[in-house]
Motif scaffolding. Structure first.
Motif, PDB file in Angstrom:
ATOM      1  N   PRO A 228       6.809  -2.245   7.011  1.00  0.00           N
ATOM      2  CA  PRO A 228       7.718  -1.099   7.118  1.00  0.00           C
ATOM      3  C   PRO A 228       8.636  -0.897   5.903  1.00  0.00           C
ATOM      4  CG  PRO A 228       7.694  -2.311   9.179  1.00  0.00           C
ATOM      5  CD  PRO A 228       6.913  -3.121   8.178  1.00  0.00           C
ATOM      6  N   ASP A 229       8.878  -1.950   5.131  1.00  0.00           N
ATOM      7  CA  ASP A 229       9.761  -1.821   3.968  1.00  0.00           C
ATOM      8  C   ASP A 229       8.997  -1.737   2.644  1.00  0.00           C
ATOM      9  OD1 ASP A 229       8.854  -4.448   3.970  1.00  0.00           O
ATOM     10  OD2 ASP A 229      10.752  -5.270   3.255  1.00  0.00           O
ATOM     11  N   LEU A 230       7.686  -1.477   2.707  1.00  0.00           N
ATOM     12  CA  LEU A 230       6.870  -1.418   1.488  1.00  0.00           C
ATOM     13  C   LEU A 230       7.153  -0.127   0.719  1.00  0.00           C
ATOM     14  CD1 LEU A 230       4.628  -2.761  -0.205  1.00  0.00           C
ATOM     15  CD2 LEU A 230       2.986  -1.429   1.146  1.00  0.00           C
ATOM     16  N   THR A 231       7.607  -0.285  -0.512  1.00  0.00           N
ATOM     17  CA  THR A 231       7.862   0.865  -1.376  1.00  0.00           C
ATOM     18  C   THR A 231       6.785   0.943  -2.450  1.00  0.00           C
ATOM     19  OG1 THR A 231       9.235  -0.396  -2.912  1.00  0.00           O
ATOM     20  CG2 THR A 231      10.368   0.663  -1.049  1.00  0.00           C
ATOM     21  N   LEU A 232       6.793   2.037  -3.176  1.00  0.00           N
ATOM     22  CA  LEU A 232       5.811   2.230  -4.238  1.00  0.00           C
ATOM     23  C   LEU A 232       5.916   1.137  -5.299  1.00  0.00           C
ATOM     24  CD1 LEU A 232       3.624   4.032  -5.464  1.00  0.00           C
ATOM     25  CD2 LEU A 232       5.436   5.343  -6.555  1.00  0.00           C
ATOM     26  N   THR A 233       7.118   0.829  -5.727  1.00  0.00           N
ATOM     27  CA  THR A 233       7.267  -0.198  -6.763  1.00  0.00           C
ATOM     28  C   THR A 233       6.874  -1.581  -6.251  1.00  0.00           C
ATOM     29  OG1 THR A 233       9.629  -0.477  -6.284  1.00  0.00           O
ATOM     30  CG2 THR A 233       9.045   1.052  -8.045  1.00  0.00           C
ATOM     31  N   LYS A 234       7.164  -1.888  -4.981  1.00  0.00           N
ATOM     32  CA  LYS A 234       6.756  -3.178  -4.414  1.00  0.00           C
ATOM     33  C   LYS A 234       5.232  -3.286  -4.341  1.00  0.00           C
ATOM     34  CE  LYS A 234      10.780  -4.044  -1.481  1.00  0.00           C
ATOM     35  NZ  LYS A 234      11.240  -4.139  -0.071  1.00  0.00           N
ATOM     36  N   ALA A 235       4.577  -2.187  -3.976  1.00  0.00           N
ATOM     37  CA  ALA A 235       3.114  -2.189  -3.888  1.00  0.00           C
ATOM     38  C   ALA A 235       2.492  -2.411  -5.261  1.00  0.00           C
ATOM     39  CB  ALA A 235       2.616  -0.880  -3.283  1.00  0.00           C
ATOM     40  N   ILE A 236       3.034  -1.761  -6.266  1.00  0.00           N
ATOM     41  CA  ILE A 236       2.511  -1.931  -7.625  1.00  0.00           C
ATOM     42  C   ILE A 236       2.730  -3.361  -8.106  1.00  0.00           C
ATOM     43  CG2 ILE A 236       2.837  -1.236 -10.036  1.00  0.00           C
ATOM     44  CD1 ILE A 236       3.328   1.633  -8.920  1.00  0.00           C
ATOM     45  N   GLN A 237       3.895  -3.924  -7.833  1.00  0.00           N
ATOM     46  CA  GLN A 237       4.159  -5.311  -8.209  1.00  0.00           C
ATOM     47  C   GLN A 237       3.234  -6.267  -7.476  1.00  0.00           C
ATOM     48  OE1 GLN A 237       8.331  -5.716  -7.367  1.00  0.00           O
ATOM     49  NE2 GLN A 237       8.963  -4.741  -9.279  1.00  0.00           N
ATOM     50  N   SER A 238       2.968  -5.999  -6.190  1.00  0.00           N
ATOM     51  CA  SER A 238       2.073  -6.853  -5.403  1.00  0.00           C
ATOM     52  C   SER A 238       0.644  -6.800  -5.918  1.00  0.00           C
ATOM     53  CB  SER A 238       2.091  -6.432  -3.934  1.00  0.00           C
ATOM     54  OG  SER A 238       3.348  -6.674  -3.372  1.00  0.00           O
ATOM     55  N   ALA A 239       0.277  -5.680  -6.522  1.00  0.00           N
ATOM     56  CA  ALA A 239      -1.075  -5.523  -7.060  1.00  0.00           C
ATOM     57  C   ALA A 239      -1.202  -6.088  -8.466  1.00  0.00           C
ATOM     58  CB  ALA A 239      -1.466  -4.053  -7.054  1.00  0.00           C
ATOM     59  N   GLY A 240      -0.139  -6.675  -8.987  1.00  0.00           N
ATOM     60  CA  GLY A 240      -0.198  -7.285 -10.311  1.00  0.00           C
ATOM     61  C   GLY A 240       0.584  -6.541 -11.370  1.00  0.00           C
ATOM     62  N   GLY A 241       1.246  -5.469 -10.983  1.00  0.00           N
ATOM     63  CA  GLY A 241       2.062  -4.717 -11.934  1.00  0.00           C
ATOM     64  C   GLY A 241       1.237  -3.772 -12.782  1.00  0.00           C
ATOM     65  N   PHE A 242       1.908  -3.094 -13.664  1.00  0.00           N
ATOM     66  CA  PHE A 242       1.253  -2.143 -14.563  1.00  0.00           C
ATOM     67  C   PHE A 242       0.539  -2.877 -15.691  1.00  0.00           C
ATOM     68  CE2 PHE A 242       4.691   0.701 -12.981  1.00  0.00           C
ATOM     69  CZ  PHE A 242       3.887   1.709 -12.490  1.00  0.00           C
TER      70      PHE A 242
END
Length: 67
Positions: free
Chosen positions: A5-19
């Motif tokens: 429920p607290d997943l944000t766009l930036t958290k998702a990108i960081q969880s995927a390994g970042g940019f």
């Protein structure tokens, strides 16, 4: 990425390994319910109020920068 429920766009990108080095951070596309939204993640990182909460089924696409 597993949705919470607290997943944000930036958290998702960081969880995927970042940019990657070639990611265009200023124009990330969020697809939700047949609509697409362009989001500047650089601004969202500086201002958490602009960091979008994700919903189950959302899709994120990060385009490549020309440089």
């Amino acid at each position: 990425i597993i949705w919470t429920p607290d997943l944000t766009l930036t958290k998702a990108i960081q969880s995927a390994g970042g940019f990657t080095l070639y990611a265009k951070e200023s124009r990330v596309t969020l697809a939700r319910d047949q609509d697409a939204y362009d989001i500047n993640v650089t601004l969202a990182q500086k201002n958490p109020a602009q960091d979008v909460l994700l919903m189950p089924g959302d899709s994120i696409q990060v385009p490549r920068s020309p440089f």
